[in-house]
Design an enzyme around this catalytic site. Structure first.
Site, PDB file in Angstrom:
ATOM      1  N   GLU A 142       5.885  -4.310  -1.522  1.00 52.16           N
ATOM      2  CA  GLU A 142       7.030  -4.872  -0.612  1.00 52.16           C
ATOM      3  C   GLU A 142       7.431  -6.112  -1.441  1.00 52.16           C
ATOM      4  O   GLU A 142       6.564  -7.007  -1.541  1.00 52.16           O
ATOM      5  CB  GLU A 142       6.435  -4.972   0.786  1.00 52.16           C
ATOM      6  CG  GLU A 142       7.815  -5.581   1.473  1.00 52.16           C
ATOM      7  CD  GLU A 142       7.279  -5.638   3.046  1.00 52.16           C
ATOM      8  OE1 GLU A 142       6.058  -5.254   3.456  1.00 52.16           O
ATOM      9  OE2 GLU A 142       8.040  -6.007   3.836  1.00 52.16           O
ATOM     10  N   ARG A 151      -9.615  -2.465  -1.408  1.00 52.56           N
ATOM     11  CA  ARG A 151      -8.934  -3.378  -1.804  1.00 52.56           C
ATOM     12  C   ARG A 151      -9.561  -4.125  -2.516  1.00 52.56           C
ATOM     13  O   ARG A 151     -10.834  -4.673  -2.152  1.00 52.56           O
ATOM     14  CB  ARG A 151      -7.907  -4.066  -0.787  1.00 52.56           C
ATOM     15  CG  ARG A 151      -8.528  -4.548   0.362  1.00 52.56           C
ATOM     16  CD  ARG A 151      -7.437  -4.937   1.476  1.00 52.56           C
ATOM     17  NE  ARG A 151      -6.537  -5.782   1.025  1.00 52.56           N
ATOM     18  CZ  ARG A 151      -4.936  -5.879   1.168  1.00 52.56           C
ATOM     19  NH1 ARG A 151      -4.575  -4.638   1.510  1.00 52.56           N
ATOM     20  NH2 ARG A 151      -4.254  -6.694   0.872  1.00 52.56           N
ATOM     21  N   LYS A 157      -0.452 -12.021   0.975  1.00 52.20           N
ATOM     22  CA  LYS A 157       0.763 -12.635   0.971  1.00 52.20           C
ATOM     23  C   LYS A 157       1.143 -13.690   2.104  1.00 52.20           C
ATOM     24  O   LYS A 157       1.683 -14.361   1.646  1.00 52.20           O
ATOM     25  CB  LYS A 157       1.987 -11.585   0.621  1.00 52.20           C
ATOM     26  CG  LYS A 157       1.780 -10.960  -0.659  1.00 52.20           C
ATOM     27  CD  LYS A 157       2.915  -9.952  -0.848  1.00 52.20           C
ATOM     28  CE  LYS A 157       2.718  -8.691  -0.455  1.00 52.20           C
ATOM     29  NZ  LYS A 157       3.789  -7.785  -0.526  1.00 52.20           N
TER      30      LYS A 157
HETATM   31  P1  ATP Z   1      -0.833  -8.486   1.546  1.00 54.56           P
HETATM   32  O1  ATP Z   1      -1.942  -7.718   1.967  1.00 54.56           O
HETATM   33  O2  ATP Z   1      -1.454  -9.176   0.315  1.00 54.56           O
HETATM   34  O3  ATP Z   1       0.300  -8.727   2.137  1.00 54.56           O
HETATM   35  P2  ATP Z   1       0.331  -5.779   0.914  1.00 54.56           P
HETATM   36  O4  ATP Z   1      -0.824  -4.541   0.758  1.00 54.56           O
HETATM   37  O5  ATP Z   1       1.032  -5.947   2.019  1.00 54.56           O
HETATM   38  O6  ATP Z   1      -0.473  -7.103   0.467  1.00 54.56           O
HETATM   39  P3  ATP Z   1       2.137  -4.537  -0.669  1.00 54.56           P
HETATM   40  O7  ATP Z   1       3.502  -5.172  -1.289  1.00 54.56           O
HETATM   41  O8  ATP Z   1       2.339  -3.611   0.465  1.00 54.56           O
HETATM   42  O9  ATP Z   1       1.336  -5.789  -0.203  1.00 54.56           O
HETATM   43  O10 ATP Z   1       1.230  -4.090  -1.892  1.00 54.56           O
HETATM   44  C1  ATP Z   1       1.715  -3.040  -3.040  1.00 54.56           C
HETATM   45  C2  ATP Z   1       0.686  -2.308  -3.403  1.00 54.56           C
HETATM   46  O11 ATP Z   1      -0.534  -3.133  -3.789  1.00 54.56           O
HETATM   47  C3  ATP Z   1       0.084  -1.338  -2.214  1.00 54.56           C
HETATM   48  O12 ATP Z   1      -0.215   0.080  -2.667  1.00 54.56           O
HETATM   49  C4  ATP Z   1      -1.225  -1.907  -1.594  1.00 54.56           C
HETATM   50  O13 ATP Z   1      -2.172  -1.058  -1.476  1.00 54.56           O
HETATM   51  C5  ATP Z   1      -1.783  -2.849  -3.100  1.00 54.56           C
HETATM   52  N1  ATP Z   1      -2.544  -3.739  -2.879  1.00 54.56           N
HETATM   53  C6  ATP Z   1      -2.226  -4.722  -2.067  1.00 54.56           C
HETATM   54  N2  ATP Z   1      -3.281  -5.550  -2.096  1.00 54.56           N
HETATM   55  C7  ATP Z   1      -4.339  -5.112  -2.728  1.00 54.56           C
HETATM   56  C8  ATP Z   1      -5.638  -5.742  -2.878  1.00 54.56           C
HETATM   57  N3  ATP Z   1      -6.238  -6.757  -2.585  1.00 54.56           N
HETATM   58  N4  ATP Z   1      -6.373  -4.905  -3.739  1.00 54.56           N
HETATM   59  C9  ATP Z   1      -5.928  -3.489  -4.078  1.00 54.56           C
HETATM   60  N5  ATP Z   1      -4.572  -3.275  -4.035  1.00 54.56           N
HETATM   61  C10 ATP Z   1      -3.863  -3.927  -3.262  1.00 54.56           C
HETATM   62 MG    MG Z   2       1.804  -4.013   2.845  1.00 53.63          MG
END
Ligand code: ATP
Ligand code: MG
Length: 563
Positions: free
Chosen positions: A37, A262, A272
């Site tokens: 995102e 994760r 983020k």
């Molecule tokens: P954050 O929690 O930091 O805001 P998010 O999951 O909301 O991260 P996205 O942009 O939705 O961020 O993530 C893109 C992809 O990266 C998704 O498939 C998510 O599952 C993966 N991802 C995000 N954070 C991690 C992590 N700490 N470890 C592994 N994969 C991750």
């Molecule tokens: Mg997300």
């Protein structure tokens, strides 16, 4: 499997894929995606997901898409899109012509929502967000049906079209799936699929005032792109029944969602939202501050893409949450830089040395090996003269027993040069050491008759008249505690910031560093790995960032604590 991926560890996801391939599922196709995102910069947790998704595609001769999940115009920005593209490329992955945006599918998603209304599986609900929440029930109490649940298909269609038409203000109505308010999984209790939001989208601008929710959009995006394995993190496990429900109800192509744990990393934060807070409150200099766990921060710090990929591959894929050790990431950074970074000499805390028996005005250019790990890196010449700098900490007037560096009565070798011997020290009125006078043994340089003479200590140095001034930024861990998310009551994660995460000093470096380029990486002998800052270093000013120390000093501190 391709040749180079044979040594990679296996994991439960690959086992599922192997089984699918054996059973001839998806005609043997493997197609994954990385779906960020664009609401912030990518961090090392995303790197893990990128390495997993692109890695699996490569290993199985499949494909991996880069897809922006840009369904929330309020938090999303063009700057983030550009940074994400740059970061995935820098990490070394290629989506070829498969760069997609969820917003490109808005029309398709809308049509599918109408289809769901027509089959009686969705309805327009006039409850407020708060009412919806209270009607939802709890884990132990079933929910209550919305009073709007039994609207006719015609009325639902009419209202949904008028929602799209912009007739209603934000929050006035939503589209909800009609599933079952009594199901134990709260995500299945008539979840919201569309909301009204009069906001300008970075790409679709003002064409839409209704936006799809994640649970509706994500599975359909996967389906449209004919993704075979939709890999996501564990928090989506409870959403999988809804992911499946939408695809089954619509009768469209059905990817398989698989969840993995994760990545969490000690001494930092991978969220983020929290990283944005640090940026907005000026606790760091920006998303690419070298202390940030972002890809851009790590790049600026001097981490290599190979080191990050190796780390992500080797920590493996787990089914349960855990915290990986920052020291392990640093290990992979050192391992890679050790092979590739040229060695140079830089004195971080200069102390002046005068060699009394070295002729005044004489300069010698002495040969030095650029990288003992890499014969192809060759040699360079470094100037030697009567006045030099060494590190303050390499001299002690009253040395303790195990001190093998410069001290009264002691000899040390100057790297690539001569053995020198202490003679006397000169102090200022306050008693601070101004300079140390020594004598040198002219036979001890490379090629000299006493070149092999051994002494216990070897010091790095620079010639005072030739050395260049450089700003050196000594970065350390951003947080002082291993798990910054765990905080005392009444405080938040920011109370765990490490107050000593940045120290700026002026160093003296060897003259050859005049011609470095932004991003160049070096080992400063005995001091660690450093890289030329990509933003602030220029013709007029040299700026180096400390990438990582030579040894894991934190592990030593932890061990001492245990004693
Ligand atoms: P954050 O929690 O930091 O805001 P998010 O999951 O909301 O991260 P996205 O942009 O939705 O961020 O993530 C893109 C992809 O990266 C998704 O498939 C998510 O599952 C993966 N991802 C995000 N954070 C991690 C992590 N700490 N470890 C592994 N994969 C991750
Ligand atoms: Mg997300």
């Amino acid at each position: 499997m391709t040749e180079e991926s044979k040594n990679l560890p296996t994991n439960f996801i690959k086992e599922i894929i192997d089984r699918d391939l054996e059973q001839g599922k998806n005609d043997g196709r493997i197609h994954t995606r990385f779906p960020p995102e664009p609401n912030g910069y990518l961090h090392i947790g995303h790197a893990k997901s990128i390495v997993l998704n692109f890695g699996i595609a490569k290993e199985y001769n499949g494909l991996c898409n880069l897809r922006f999940d840009d369904t929330n115009p309020i938090k999303e920005e063009e700057e983030y899109i550009n940074s994400i593209i740059e970061d995935v490329q820098w990490l070394g992955f290629d989506w070829e012509d498969r760069l997609f945006f969820a917003s490109d599918y808005f029309e398709q998603l809308y049509k599918l929502a109408e289809q769901l209304i027509k089959s009686g599986d969705a309805f327009v609900c006039d409850l407020t967000a708060e009412q919806i929440r209270s009607y939802r029930g709890t884990l132990t109490k079933p929910g209550t049906d919305s009073p709007y649940r039994d609207r006719s298909v015609a009325e639902n269609l009419d209202l949904f079209r008028r929602m799209r038409g912009g007739e209603f203000p934000d929050g006035r109505r939503v589209l909800r799936a009609k599933i079952d308010m009594a199901l134990p999984n709260l995500n299945m209790r008539d979840p919201v699929l569309y909301r009204i939001l009069h906001a300008t989208h970075p790409r679709t601008k003002d064409s839409w005032c209704i936006y799809p929710m994640y649970d509706w959009a994500h599975g359909l995006e996967d389906s449209i792109e004919r993704i075979t394995h939709s890999l996501c993190t564990l928090e989506f496990e409870d959403h999988r029944p809804l992911y499946d429900w939408c695809l089954v109800k619509l009768g469209v192509y059905h990817p398989q969602q698989i969840e993995f744990a994760r990545l969490n990393l000690s001494y930092t934060i991978l969220s983020k939202r929290k990283l944005l807070e640090l940026v907005q409150e000026d606790m760091v200099s920006g998303w690419d501050d070298p202390r940030m766990p972002t890809i851009s921060g790590m790049r600026r710090r001097g981490y290599t893409a190979a080191a990050i990929r190796n780390f992500c591959e080797r920590i493996g894929i787990a089914k349960k949450d855990n915290i990986a050790d920052m020291a392990l990431l640093e290990y992979y950074v050192r391992e890679d830089l050790n092979k590739t970074a040229p060695r140079v000499m830089a004195v971080l805390n200069p102390l002046k040395i005068v060699i009394d028996n070295y002729p005044e005005g004489q300069v010698e250019n002495l040969p030095a090996v650029n990288n003992p790990e890499d014969p192809a890196a060759g040699n360079r010449e470094i100037p030697f003269s009567r006045e030099l700098y060494i590190e303050q900490e390499d001299f002690q007037e009253e040395p303790h027993k195990k001190f093998f560096r410069l001290a009264p009565g002691k000899e040390v070798r100057l790297k690539h040069a001569y053995i020198i011997k202490y003679e006397r020290v000169v102090k200022d009125e306050q008693g601070n050491i101004k300079e140390v006078h020594c004598t040198y043994d002219p036979d001890t340089k490379s090629g000299g008759v006493n070149a092999d003479r051994k002494v216990k200590g070897t010091l790095h140095w620079v010639s005072k008249m030739h050395s260049l001034e450089a700003e050196v930024r000594l970065y350390d861990r951003l947080f002082a505690t291993a798990n910054p998310n765990s905080v005392a009551e009444g405080t938040d994660f920011k109370s765990n910031l490490n107050p000593d995460s940045l120290k700026v000093i002026t160093a003296q470096v060897e003259p050859g560093l005049k011609h470095v380029r932004a991003g160049d990486r070096f080992q400063f002998l005995r001091r660690g790995y450093f890289c030329v800052d990509i933003k602030d270093s220029n013709g007029g000013k040299l700026v180096f960032n400390r990438t990582v120390s030579l040894r894991d000093s934190w592990a030593r501190i932890e061990r001492m604590k245990l004693r």
